[in-house]
Each structure stands twice: as C-alpha cells, then as structure tokens.
Design a protein around this motif. Structure first.
Motif, PDB file in Angstrom:
ATOM      1  N   MET A  88       0.853  -1.180   0.000  1.00  0.00           N
ATOM      2  CA  MET A  88       0.000   0.000   0.000  1.00  0.00           C
ATOM      3  C   MET A  88       0.894   1.237   0.000  1.00  0.00           C
ATOM      4  O   MET A  88       1.910   1.286   0.675  1.00  0.00           O
ATOM      5  CB  MET A  88      -0.902   0.007   1.228  1.00  0.00           C
ATOM      6  CG  MET A  88      -1.704   1.298   1.366  1.00  0.00           C
ATOM      7  SD  MET A  88      -2.885   1.263   2.725  1.00  0.00           S
ATOM      8  CE  MET A  88      -4.265   0.527   1.862  1.00  0.00           C
ATOM      9  N   LEU A  89       0.473   2.226  -0.756  1.00  0.00           N
ATOM     10  CA  LEU A  89       1.243   3.466  -0.875  1.00  0.00           C
ATOM     11  C   LEU A  89       0.777   4.498   0.154  1.00  0.00           C
ATOM     12  O   LEU A  89      -0.420   4.683   0.360  1.00  0.00           O
ATOM     13  CB  LEU A  89       1.085   4.039  -2.286  1.00  0.00           C
ATOM     14  CG  LEU A  89       1.884   5.298  -2.608  1.00  0.00           C
ATOM     15  CD1 LEU A  89       3.386   5.026  -2.530  1.00  0.00           C
ATOM     16  CD2 LEU A  89       1.518   5.821  -3.993  1.00  0.00           C
ATOM     17  N   VAL A  90       1.758   5.148   0.781  1.00  0.00           N
ATOM     18  CA  VAL A  90       1.515   6.276   1.674  1.00  0.00           C
ATOM     19  C   VAL A  90       2.129   7.492   0.995  1.00  0.00           C
ATOM     20  O   VAL A  90       3.250   7.432   0.491  1.00  0.00           O
ATOM     21  CB  VAL A  90       2.167   6.053   3.056  1.00  0.00           C
ATOM     22  CG1 VAL A  90       2.036   7.294   3.926  1.00  0.00           C
ATOM     23  CG2 VAL A  90       1.561   4.837   3.743  1.00  0.00           C
ATOM     24  N   VAL A  91       1.380   8.584   0.965  1.00  0.00           N
ATOM     25  CA  VAL A  91       1.865   9.820   0.353  1.00  0.00           C
ATOM     26  C   VAL A  91       2.206  10.818   1.448  1.00  0.00           C
ATOM     27  O   VAL A  91       1.370  11.129   2.302  1.00  0.00           O
ATOM     28  CB  VAL A  91       0.800  10.422  -0.597  1.00  0.00           C
ATOM     29  CG1 VAL A  91       1.234  11.788  -1.099  1.00  0.00           C
ATOM     30  CG2 VAL A  91       0.528   9.486  -1.754  1.00  0.00           C
ATOM     31  N   GLY A  92       3.457  11.299   1.448  1.00  0.00           N
ATOM     32  CA  GLY A  92       3.866  12.406   2.289  1.00  0.00           C
ATOM     33  C   GLY A  92       3.816  13.666   1.437  1.00  0.00           C
ATOM     34  O   GLY A  92       3.958  13.590   0.213  1.00  0.00           O
TER      35      GLY A  92
ATOM     36  N   VAL B 102      -3.035   6.019   0.532  1.00  0.00           N
ATOM     37  CA  VAL B 102      -3.837   6.134  -0.687  1.00  0.00           C
ATOM     38  C   VAL B 102      -4.969   5.116  -0.590  1.00  0.00           C
ATOM     39  O   VAL B 102      -4.730   3.934  -0.356  1.00  0.00           O
ATOM     40  CB  VAL B 102      -2.971   5.873  -1.941  1.00  0.00           C
ATOM     41  CG1 VAL B 102      -3.819   5.909  -3.199  1.00  0.00           C
ATOM     42  CG2 VAL B 102      -1.828   6.876  -2.031  1.00  0.00           C
ATOM     43  N   GLU B 103      -6.198   5.594  -0.740  1.00  0.00           N
ATOM     44  CA  GLU B 103      -7.368   4.718  -0.713  1.00  0.00           C
ATOM     45  C   GLU B 103      -7.458   3.949  -2.033  1.00  0.00           C
ATOM     46  O   GLU B 103      -6.979   4.424  -3.060  1.00  0.00           O
ATOM     47  CB  GLU B 103      -8.645   5.550  -0.507  1.00  0.00           C
ATOM     48  CG  GLU B 103      -8.690   6.338   0.782  1.00  0.00           C
ATOM     49  CD  GLU B 103      -8.807   5.470   2.015  1.00  0.00           C
ATOM     50  OE1 GLU B 103      -9.293   4.329   1.912  1.00  0.00           O
ATOM     51  OE2 GLU B 103      -8.399   5.923   3.101  1.00  0.00           O
ATOM     52  N   PRO B 104      -8.083   2.757  -2.028  1.00  0.00           N
ATOM     53  CA  PRO B 104      -8.229   1.998  -3.275  1.00  0.00           C
ATOM     54  C   PRO B 104      -8.888   2.842  -4.376  1.00  0.00           C
ATOM     55  O   PRO B 104      -9.907   3.492  -4.141  1.00  0.00           O
ATOM     56  CB  PRO B 104      -9.126   0.826  -2.878  1.00  0.00           C
ATOM     57  CG  PRO B 104      -8.902   0.667  -1.404  1.00  0.00           C
ATOM     58  CD  PRO B 104      -8.658   2.068  -0.886  1.00  0.00           C
ATOM     59  N   GLY B 105      -8.241   2.873  -5.541  1.00  0.00           N
ATOM     60  CA  GLY B 105      -8.766   3.618  -6.679  1.00  0.00           C
ATOM     61  C   GLY B 105      -8.491   5.117  -6.645  1.00  0.00           C
ATOM     62  O   GLY B 105      -8.869   5.831  -7.564  1.00  0.00           O
TER      63      GLY B 105
END
Length: 126
Positions: free
Chosen positions: A1-5, A31-34
């Motif tokens: 899963m991707l986390v955005v800073g 990041v939420e799915p989609g």
C-alpha cells in the motif's frame, strides 16, 4: 500500500510536522483503493492540517516504511488557509529553511527525501 507524504513549500521553506508519538515527517497518509496519489495528498492535508494544497511535483524514489507500506513524497504549495495540527496526529508544525531542515529528527522513512527537498529549496526548481 502506498503512503503519500506532502512537502509543502512556501517562501524558501518546507513544512515539517511532528507526530504526537515523536519524530518529524512530511504530513500525509494512505492512498485509498482507486484514489490518485495526488488526490490523496490534497485530501490528507485538508484532513490533518485544515488547509488546501496543490501538488506541484514528486520527489524521487519510494521508501519502504514497513511490510506492505511504502512512502512517496509529493511537493505542494498552499492554495487556501494556514496549516494547523488539527487531527490529533501532530502536535507541532515548523516551517524550515536550509540547514534547519536537517536539524530536526525526521522519521526514518522521511529521511531519504530531506536531501532532495533541501536542494530544491536552496537551489530552486529546474
């Protein structure tokens, strides 16, 4: 899963947020799915700091946080409002310039991005 800073840049400074559990980071979230990562950056900053940003680019690389999570950092500028730590995740915010950027204790996943954001602020964008 991707986390955005999100590295919010203004007037030669970048915003650092201190987690209530300790350590400084570029604020953001999962990041939420989609969901597009740029949209995540805008949503998370609105939720965590009560202001609106516009993503202006991305720093190089992706850094593992822990199993199944990796961090990518966007650059952004303020569009509306002033950031305030209003979600309980952060207890302090600081606008840092030049050498100050390296003077705070960054969380391990955020550290690899500190050199690039410092160069962007000191030298300006290409």
């Amino acid at each position: 899963m991707l986390v955005v800073g999100v590295a919010i840049v203004r007037a030669g400074r970048v915003l650092a947020a201190r987690r209530t559990s300790g350590g400084w980071e570029f604020p953001g979230g999962k990041v939420e799915p989609g969901e597009d990562p740029a949209a995540t950056a805008v949503r998370e900053i609105a939720e965590e700091l009560g202001c609106v940003v516009e993503v202006t680019g991305w720093l190089d690389g992706v850094v593992p946080i822990r199993e199944g999570l990796e961090l990518r950092v966007a650059t952004a500028q303020l569009v509306d409002g002033e950031p305030v730590p209003n979600a309980g995740d952060h207890d302090e915010l600081r606008w840092l310039a030049g050498p100050e950027i390296g003077a705070v204790e960054w969380l391990a996943a955020d550290r690899p991005f500190v050199v690039e954001i410092t160069a962007l602020i000191v030298e300006g964008p290409d």
